[in-house]
Design an enzyme around this catalytic site. Structure first.
Site, mmCIF file in Angstrom:
data_model
loop_
_atom_site.group_PDB
_atom_site.id
_atom_site.type_symbol
_atom_site.label_atom_id
_atom_site.label_comp_id
_atom_site.label_asym_id
_atom_site.label_seq_id
_atom_site.Cartn_x
_atom_site.Cartn_y
_atom_site.Cartn_z
ATOM 1 N N TYR A 145 -16.679 3.828 7.378
ATOM 2 C CA TYR A 145 -15.217 3.647 7.444
ATOM 3 C C TYR A 145 -14.705 4.034 8.837
ATOM 4 O O TYR A 145 -13.951 3.279 9.457
ATOM 5 C CB TYR A 145 -14.551 4.493 6.367
ATOM 6 N N LEU A 183 1.409 3.675 2.339
ATOM 7 C CA LEU A 183 2.297 3.841 3.497
ATOM 8 C C LEU A 183 3.355 2.738 3.536
ATOM 9 O O LEU A 183 4.524 3.010 3.829
ATOM 10 C CB LEU A 183 1.447 3.834 4.787
ATOM 11 N N THR A 201 -9.422 1.052 2.595
ATOM 12 C CA THR A 201 -9.376 2.519 2.654
ATOM 13 C C THR A 201 -10.351 3.188 1.674
ATOM 14 O O THR A 201 -10.317 4.405 1.518
ATOM 15 C CB THR A 201 -7.943 3.027 2.377
ATOM 16 N N GLY A 209 0.814 -1.214 0.000
ATOM 17 C CA GLY A 209 0.000 0.000 0.000
ATOM 18 C C GLY A 209 0.848 1.265 0.000
ATOM 19 O O GLY A 209 2.093 1.208 -0.029
#
Ligand code: NAP
Length: 317
Positions: free
Chosen positions: A143, A23, A80, A21
């Site tokens: 979320y 990060l 996300t 991902g």
């Protein structure tokens, strides 16, 4: 710089979830620079991924983490897609709440220390900002609720574990807000951006460095890790344009109400979810101001976009 000193992890085994991902792409080199033995965990086999597992599968996750025998787990994996999760909250339950329950339980079982990454979207953003770590979360989106359930799972597994909340992350090759702004400006010449949504834009590279510092210090409890200061989406878009050498007047302000009338989004966003890094600062973990952090990244992004054929991403960041 995001912090004064790079810690020496001296061969500690550090397992990173979400390794493929946004990060994860910064965490892995940062950990290697800190002399950690890195185990990169992704959702599927790929270049640079050591272990592929669906973290929502408890048995497979327990086995994968047990076999990796880490000293530290940095849990950066998450679902996300904020609007996708609003449409189908079961996706958030699975990829955020359940996956984190599995990761935290497995880390606890093999005696590893865990830092799990969370979000400003656990806050409602309706008047309490800037939020310190002790502010009471009250998410307004599916979320946000799934990430709050994930935070709770971390501390149920072990109160000595850490949750690091961040916000408005950008960097790397995937989709993020500065990339959308420059892509649209390049294609259409102008962009309308909301001027009444505020938060803490954060450079993913700075966050990676702060997370490694936090892991080295074995901090426990909730930490906020964002670049310092407060920005509206409009401020961020104008600064992005300026840093890329584009006239910022091509970024036009619009209210959220008018924007949503034209481009409806399923998930409500907090109006002001600015975070304060109080506990990190008290431990000597400092992140620079958002304008300086953005200025360090945008020239790289602008050069990358100049080398691509002209396209506009399908959705805004
Ligand atoms: N991006 C932001 O603006 C932002 C803001 C605040 C907080 N955060 C938090 O920061 C952290 C890192 O975000 P990011 O921007 O790096 O997200 P990202 O680019 O979407 O990466 C998340 C990674 O998690 C993986 N993943 C999702 N579900 C999984 C599962 N069930 N099993 C295994 N892997 C799974 C994804 O793999 P697939 O792609 O294969 O599913 C993806 O590689 C997350 O905790 C996020 O909630 C992000």
């Amino acid at each position: 710089m995001a912090g004064a000193m790079r810690p020496d992890l001296n061969g500690q085994r550090v397992l990173v979830t979400g390794a493929a991902g946004q990060l994860g792409g910064f965490l892995i080199p940062e950990l290697r620079r800190s002399r950690a033995a890195v185990i990169a965990l992704g959702s599927r086999p790929d270049v640079g991924i050591d272990v592929a597992v669906d973290l929502a599968d408890g048995e497979a996750t327990g086995r994968a983490i047990g076999e990796a025998a880490p000293d530290v787990v940095i849990h950066a994996a998450a679902g996300t897609d904020v609007d996708g999760i609003e449409r189908d909250p079961a996706r958030g339950d699975r990829s955020n709440a359940q996956a984190t329950r599995n990761v935290a339980g497995s880390a606890r079982e093999c005696g590893a220390y865990l830092v799990a990454v969370s979000t400003d979207m656990v806050f409602p953003g309706d008047g309490g900002a800037p939020y310190g770590e002790d502010a009471v979360p009250a998410p307004i989106s599916a979320y946000g609720r799934s990430k709050l359930a994930a935070e709770q799972a971390v501390f149920q597994a072990d109160p000595e574990f850490a949750v690091a909340r961040t916000a408005w992350l950008y960097g790397g090759a995937g989709k993020h807000f500065p990339r959308t702004v420059l892509s649209v400006l390049r294609k259409r010449g102008s962009i309308d951006v909301v001027d009444d949504e505020f938060g803490s834009p954060t450079n993913a590279s700075d966050l990676a460095r702060a997370l490694v510092q936090l892991a080295a210090a074995r901090g426990s409890g909730v930490f906020h890790l964002v670049n310092e200061g407060r920005a509206s989406r409009y401020d961020l878009a104008r600064a992005t344009a300026s840093c890329a050498g584009i006239d910022p007047f091509n970024v036009r302000p619009i209210s959220s109400e008018d924007f949503l009338a034209k481009f409806p989004l399923p998930a409500p966003r907090p109006a002001d979810s600015t975070l304060l890094n109080r506990r990190a600062a008290a431990q000597g973990i400092a992140l620079r101001g958002w304008r300086e952090a953005l200025a360090a990244f945008v020239p790289l992004l602008a050069a990358e976009l100049r080398s691509l054929p002209e396209t506009v991403p399908a959705t805004g960041g």
